[in-house]
Design an enzyme around this catalytic site. Sequence first.
Site, PDB file in Angstrom:
ATOM      1  N   GLU A 113       0.857  -1.188   0.000  1.00  0.00           N
ATOM      2  CA  GLU A 113       0.000   0.000   0.000  1.00  0.00           C
ATOM      3  C   GLU A 113       0.894   1.239   0.000  1.00  0.00           C
ATOM      4  O   GLU A 113       1.790   1.370   0.828  1.00  0.00           O
ATOM      5  CB  GLU A 113      -0.913  -0.018   1.237  1.00  0.00           C
ATOM      6  CG  GLU A 113      -1.858   1.161   1.259  1.00  0.00           C
ATOM      7  CD  GLU A 113      -3.132   0.912   2.074  1.00  0.00           C
ATOM      8  OE1 GLU A 113      -3.421  -0.251   2.430  1.00  0.00           O
ATOM      9  OE2 GLU A 113      -3.841   1.901   2.338  1.00  0.00           O
ATOM     10  N   ARG A 114       0.650   2.111  -0.962  1.00  0.00           N
ATOM     11  CA  ARG A 114       1.452   3.338  -1.136  1.00  0.00           C
ATOM     12  C   ARG A 114       2.931   3.016  -1.356  1.00  0.00           C
ATOM     13  O   ARG A 114       3.815   3.754  -0.915  1.00  0.00           O
ATOM     14  CB  ARG A 114       1.298   4.288   0.054  1.00  0.00           C
ATOM     15  CG  ARG A 114      -0.127   4.528   0.498  1.00  0.00           C
ATOM     16  CD  ARG A 114      -0.991   5.087  -0.590  1.00  0.00           C
ATOM     17  NE  ARG A 114      -2.386   5.246  -0.140  1.00  0.00           N
ATOM     18  CZ  ARG A 114      -3.383   5.599  -0.944  1.00  0.00           C
ATOM     19  NH1 ARG A 114      -3.162   5.787  -2.232  1.00  0.00           N
ATOM     20  NH2 ARG A 114      -4.598   5.740  -0.482  1.00  0.00           N
ATOM     21  N   ASN A 137      -3.274  -1.773   7.740  1.00  0.00           N
ATOM     22  CA  ASN A 137      -4.576  -2.326   7.343  1.00  0.00           C
ATOM     23  C   ASN A 137      -4.353  -3.835   7.328  1.00  0.00           C
ATOM     24  O   ASN A 137      -4.069  -4.434   6.302  1.00  0.00           O
ATOM     25  CB  ASN A 137      -4.983  -1.821   5.958  1.00  0.00           C
ATOM     26  CG  ASN A 137      -5.309  -0.335   5.977  1.00  0.00           C
ATOM     27  OD1 ASN A 137      -5.839   0.178   6.966  1.00  0.00           O
ATOM     28  ND2 ASN A 137      -4.982   0.368   4.907  1.00  0.00           N
ATOM     29  N   GLU A 196     -10.546   4.551   9.216  1.00  0.00           N
ATOM     30  CA  GLU A 196     -10.737   4.173   7.812  1.00  0.00           C
ATOM     31  C   GLU A 196     -11.303   2.764   7.667  1.00  0.00           C
ATOM     32  O   GLU A 196     -10.811   1.961   6.884  1.00  0.00           O
ATOM     33  CB  GLU A 196      -9.415   4.313   7.044  1.00  0.00           C
ATOM     34  CG  GLU A 196      -8.882   5.737   7.031  1.00  0.00           C
ATOM     35  CD  GLU A 196      -7.676   5.959   6.148  1.00  0.00           C
ATOM     36  OE1 GLU A 196      -6.868   5.027   5.993  1.00  0.00           O
ATOM     37  OE2 GLU A 196      -7.542   7.081   5.618  1.00  0.00           O
ATOM     38  N   ARG A 227      -2.135   3.457  16.989  1.00  0.00           N
ATOM     39  CA  ARG A 227      -2.105   4.652  16.137  1.00  0.00           C
ATOM     40  C   ARG A 227      -3.215   5.647  16.474  1.00  0.00           C
ATOM     41  O   ARG A 227      -4.342   5.258  16.797  1.00  0.00           O
ATOM     42  CB  ARG A 227      -2.202   4.262  14.664  1.00  0.00           C
ATOM     43  CG  ARG A 227      -1.006   3.454  14.210  1.00  0.00           C
ATOM     44  CD  ARG A 227      -1.168   3.026  12.782  1.00  0.00           C
ATOM     45  NE  ARG A 227      -0.644   3.967  11.815  1.00  0.00           N
ATOM     46  CZ  ARG A 227      -1.307   4.356  10.732  1.00  0.00           C
ATOM     47  NH1 ARG A 227      -2.535   3.950  10.497  1.00  0.00           N
ATOM     48  NH2 ARG A 227      -0.741   5.163   9.851  1.00  0.00           N
ATOM     49  N   ARG A 233     -11.391  17.740  10.191  1.00  0.00           N
ATOM     50  CA  ARG A 233     -10.603  16.507  10.279  1.00  0.00           C
ATOM     51  C   ARG A 233      -9.296  16.734  11.044  1.00  0.00           C
ATOM     52  O   ARG A 233      -8.833  15.844  11.762  1.00  0.00           O
ATOM     53  CB  ARG A 233     -10.318  15.985   8.868  1.00  0.00           C
ATOM     54  CG  ARG A 233      -9.429  14.777   8.876  1.00  0.00           C
ATOM     55  CD  ARG A 233      -9.374  14.111   7.537  1.00  0.00           C
ATOM     56  NE  ARG A 233      -8.205  13.242   7.457  1.00  0.00           N
ATOM     57  CZ  ARG A 233      -7.788  12.650   6.360  1.00  0.00           C
ATOM     58  NH1 ARG A 233      -8.449  12.804   5.232  1.00  0.00           N
ATOM     59  NH2 ARG A 233      -6.722  11.873   6.377  1.00  0.00           N
ATOM     60  N   ASP A 245      -2.641  14.276   7.234  1.00  0.00           N
ATOM     61  CA  ASP A 245      -2.151  13.029   6.663  1.00  0.00           C
ATOM     62  C   ASP A 245      -0.937  13.213   5.762  1.00  0.00           C
ATOM     63  O   ASP A 245      -1.079  13.212   4.546  1.00  0.00           O
ATOM     64  CB  ASP A 245      -3.287  12.365   5.865  1.00  0.00           C
ATOM     65  CG  ASP A 245      -2.913  10.974   5.394  1.00  0.00           C
ATOM     66  OD1 ASP A 245      -1.883  10.458   5.838  1.00  0.00           O
ATOM     67  OD2 ASP A 245      -3.660  10.405   4.576  1.00  0.00           O
ATOM     68  N   GLU A 269       5.194   9.360  13.785  1.00  0.00           N
ATOM     69  CA  GLU A 269       5.171   8.501  12.598  1.00  0.00           C
ATOM     70  C   GLU A 269       5.465   9.380  11.393  1.00  0.00           C
ATOM     71  O   GLU A 269       4.721  10.317  11.110  1.00  0.00           O
ATOM     72  CB  GLU A 269       3.792   7.831  12.454  1.00  0.00           C
ATOM     73  CG  GLU A 269       3.657   6.993  11.194  1.00  0.00           C
ATOM     74  CD  GLU A 269       2.297   6.279  11.067  1.00  0.00           C
ATOM     75  OE1 GLU A 269       1.578   6.137  12.089  1.00  0.00           O
ATOM     76  OE2 GLU A 269       1.960   5.882   9.942  1.00  0.00           O
ATOM     77  N   GLU A 327       4.002   9.064  -0.670  1.00  0.00           N
ATOM     78  CA  GLU A 327       2.596   8.969  -1.066  1.00  0.00           C
ATOM     79  C   GLU A 327       2.082  10.289  -1.629  1.00  0.00           C
ATOM     80  O   GLU A 327       1.341  10.310  -2.603  1.00  0.00           O
ATOM     81  CB  GLU A 327       1.755   8.548   0.148  1.00  0.00           C
ATOM     82  CG  GLU A 327       0.261   8.585  -0.142  1.00  0.00           C
ATOM     83  CD  GLU A 327      -0.605   8.174   1.040  1.00  0.00           C
ATOM     84  OE1 GLU A 327      -0.056   7.827   2.103  1.00  0.00           O
ATOM     85  OE2 GLU A 327      -1.843   8.190   0.891  1.00  0.00           O
TER      86      GLU A 327
HETATM   87  O1  GCW Z   1      -2.269   8.210   4.238  1.00  0.00           O
HETATM   88  C1  GCW Z   1      -3.349   7.350   4.324  1.00  0.00           C
HETATM   89  C2  GCW Z   1      -3.136   6.412   3.200  1.00  0.00           C
HETATM   90  C3  GCW Z   1      -3.657   5.027   3.464  1.00  0.00           C
HETATM   91  C4  GCW Z   1      -3.094   4.569   4.793  1.00  0.00           C
HETATM   92  C5  GCW Z   1      -3.603   5.506   5.870  1.00  0.00           C
HETATM   93  C6  GCW Z   1      -3.029   5.158   7.239  1.00  0.00           C
HETATM   94  C7  GCW Z   1      -2.376   2.388   5.418  1.00  0.00           C
HETATM   95  O2  GCW Z   1      -3.708   6.951   2.042  1.00  0.00           O
HETATM   96  O3  GCW Z   1      -3.234   4.207   2.405  1.00  0.00           O
HETATM   97  O4  GCW Z   1      -3.418   3.240   5.083  1.00  0.00           O
HETATM   98  O5  GCW Z   1      -3.205   6.815   5.588  1.00  0.00           O
HETATM   99  O6  GCW Z   1      -2.033   5.759   7.586  1.00  0.00           O
HETATM  100  O7  GCW Z   1      -3.568   4.311   7.911  1.00  0.00           O
END
Ligand code: GCW
Length: 708
Positions: A175-176, A218, A299, A332, A343, A372, A394, A400
Site C-alpha cells: 500500500e502506497r 490495514n 478508515e 495509532r 478533520r 495526513d 510517525e 505517497e
Molecule cells: O495516508 C493514508 C493512506 C492510506 C493509509 C492511511 C493510514 C495504510 O492513504 O493508504 O493506510 O493513511 O495511515 O492508515
Amino acid sequence: MGKKTVSLIMLLCFTAIGQLSAEDGSRLWLRFQLQEKTNLPDFSGIQGELSSIALQEFQLAWEEMTGNSLLETDKPTGHTLLIGTLENRLIRRLVDREELHELGPEGYILRSVMQGKDRFTIIASTKENGLLYGAYHLLRLIQTNKYNDTLRITERPRYDIRILNHWDNLNGTVERGYAGYSIWQWDQLPEQISPRYREYARANASVGINGTVLNNVNASPDILTDDYLKKAKVIADILRPYKIKVYLSVNFSSPKILGGIPDSDPLNPRVRQWWQEKAREIYRLIPDFGGFLVKANSEGQPGPQDYGRTHADGANMLADALQPHGGIVMWRAFVYNPTEEDRAKQAYSEFMPLDGQFRKNVVIQVKNGPVDFQPREPFSPLFGSMKQTALMPELQITQEYLGFSNHLVYLATQWKEFLESDTHCNGDHSTVAKTTDGTLYQHPVSAIAGVANIGQDANWCGHHFAQANWYAFGRLTWDHTLPAEEIADEWIRMTFSNRDDFVAPIKQLMLSSWEAAVNYMMPLGLHHIFAWNHHYGPEPWCDIPGARRDWLPPYYHNASEKGIGFDRTTTGSNAVSQYCSPLNGQFNDVNSCPEELLLWFHHAPWSHRMQNGRTLWEELCYRYDDGVQQVREFQKTWDRMEPYLDRERFRHVQSRLRIQSRDAVWWKDACLLYFQTFSRMSIPYDIERPIHELEELKQIKLDLKHHN
Ligand code: GCW
C-alpha cells in the site's frame, strides 16, 4: 615489477570490472569500493570477539575495499583495530567502565588510543548492539574520507525504538509502495529465503534502525495464523543478529475471525484470553518479538469502539497480553470520522481525554501532522500536549503525497522542521523531538517510526535518491540533532562519490528539493488537493457525488470568489486552540501566522497582503512558478554531473527528473488555472504561461458560467 605497481594494476582491473558490472543501486550506501591503501586507515590487525557480528561486518567491508581481510591477532602490532565489550581484557584496561555503562547497550565509544608504542582504534560497548553500530560508524568515516587518527567519539541513540513500518500486504502488494512488490516473499517462506532479507538487515543496522513491522497497518488477520507466524519467525531469525526486532500489525477482530469467538470486545474475558494465548504462541517462536502495531477504528478498520469501548480499553488489553513477555503496543492515533468536525482536530479530540489511561507498555503513534502526511503540515497538536502517555512520531518515508518514486524529494529537511518545531507545551524549547525522546517527559520507552519506501526494485526504493530518505530516517532516529545537510553529505559520498565538485551541487539540490515540491504542489499551507484515490497529480476540482467530504480537495482549499484556505481560527473550526500558548494565538492571527502555513489556518482574501508586498494571489502564482523553475535547475545541475557518474544511475535519475519537471508544470498549470476561475485576477506577466487548458477545467468554467 614492484609491489606498488602490482597493486595498482590490480586496482585498475577491479575498477574496470566494477564499471562493467551494472550500477543498479542495489548496494545502497554500502558501496565499499576497492581503493588505494593510502586512502584507508593503516590497520595492521584486528582484535576482539571474533564471532561478533560487528567484527564480521567490518571484515566483509574491509575485504571489499582492499581485496584482503584484516589479520586477526591477539597481540597488538602496529595499529590494531580493537572491537569489544567489557569482557575483553584490553578494553577493560583502555576504556572507562563507568563511561561505557552510561551509554547503554546500544551506545559505543570510538576512539584512537596510544598505549606505549602500540596504537589502537577502539570500538567499545557494553553489548554487541553498540559494537555493531560502532563498526558501521567507523566504516562510514572511512567511506566518506573522514577517518583520522585522533578519534574521540561517544554515541548513544536518542530514541529507544527506531522502527520501519511496512505497509506490505500478504499478497505481495505494498500500500502506497512505489518500488515494486514487497520484499517479504510470503508465498516462498518459510522454505525459501531471499538474500535480500540479510541485505535489508545490514542496511538498517548501518543507520541504527532496530525494529521493523513486517505488514500493513490495514492488517489481514491471517498474519496471526500458525502458517504466517512460522514465516515471520524465519525473517526474525535473519534480522536478529543485526539487532532488529520484528513486530506485527494486527487486526483488532482477530479473535472473532480466527478464534471463532462471537466478538472481539476487549472486555470479554474470552477475547482477552485469546490474545494472551496468541502472545504466548508468538513468543515461543520469536522470543524477542517486539510487539503489535494497531490501526483501530480508522478508515473502516475494526476496533474497541465497535463495542462501545475506548482506544485505551483496546490498547490496554493487548498491552496486558504482551507485558509478561516484554512486548509493547504501538497504537495509532490516525483517526477521523465522517462528522462535521474539522478533520485536523479529530485525533486530538479523541485521544487527549484518554491521556494517563494507557498502560506503561503502550505508545501512541502519531503522524507528524494533524491530517495526513501532506507536503507541509504543522505538527500534530497531540505532541507536547499529551504528557502522561508515551507518544511516538510517525513519519512517511514513502512518497505517497510527494510524487511517488518519480520525484526527487529529500525529506530530512521536512523531518527536521517537524522535530524542531517548538510545541511550547512545557515552556519554551519544548520541541517535538524533546517531548518524544524522553528529554522532557519520561516514559518507559521512547520510539519513532517511518513508513518504509522499500520494495523489490533493484535499487530498493524506485528512485535512487529515495534511498537517501531511508538513510536519513535512520540517522535522525539515532540522532535528531544531526543537520539535514550533514546527513545528505554522508549519503552522497557513500552512494555516489567523494568528489567535492559532485558533493556540493548535489547536496544543494537535495536540500532545496522538499521546498521546491511544496512550491509546485501545495504552497502557503494548501493541502490535500490531489485526486482522492491516487494522491499523485493535482485535482483541486475533484468532487465526487456521494463521497466523504473530507476526502475531497474543495473541503480543504475552500476556494471561492472571496478567497482561499481553511479557516481554523477561533471563528472558524478553532483547531488553533489545540496548540499550546503562545502558538495558538500566533496561528490565530493572520498577521503572525507563518506564511508557510497561512492557508492551513486561514481563509484569506485573494487581495491579502503578504509580507513581501505581493497579494496572496500573486504570491501563489510566484510560488508555483518558483517550484517549476527550481526543478529545471535540478535538471541542469544533474546534467553537469554526467562525467562523475556511472551511466546507469545518471540516465535513470535524468529521466526521473524529466518526469518531475513535467509534473511540476502540470501542477502549476492546473492549480493556477483552476484557482483563477475564483480569483478572477490575471496571472502576473512574468510567469510562464500555462501550456494547456485541461479538459476538466474547460468543463468547470462552463459550469461556472451557467451558474452565474
Ligand atoms: O495516508 C493514508 C493512506 C492510506 C493509509 C492511511 C493510514 C495504510 O492513504 O493508504 O493506510 O493513511 O495511515 O492508515
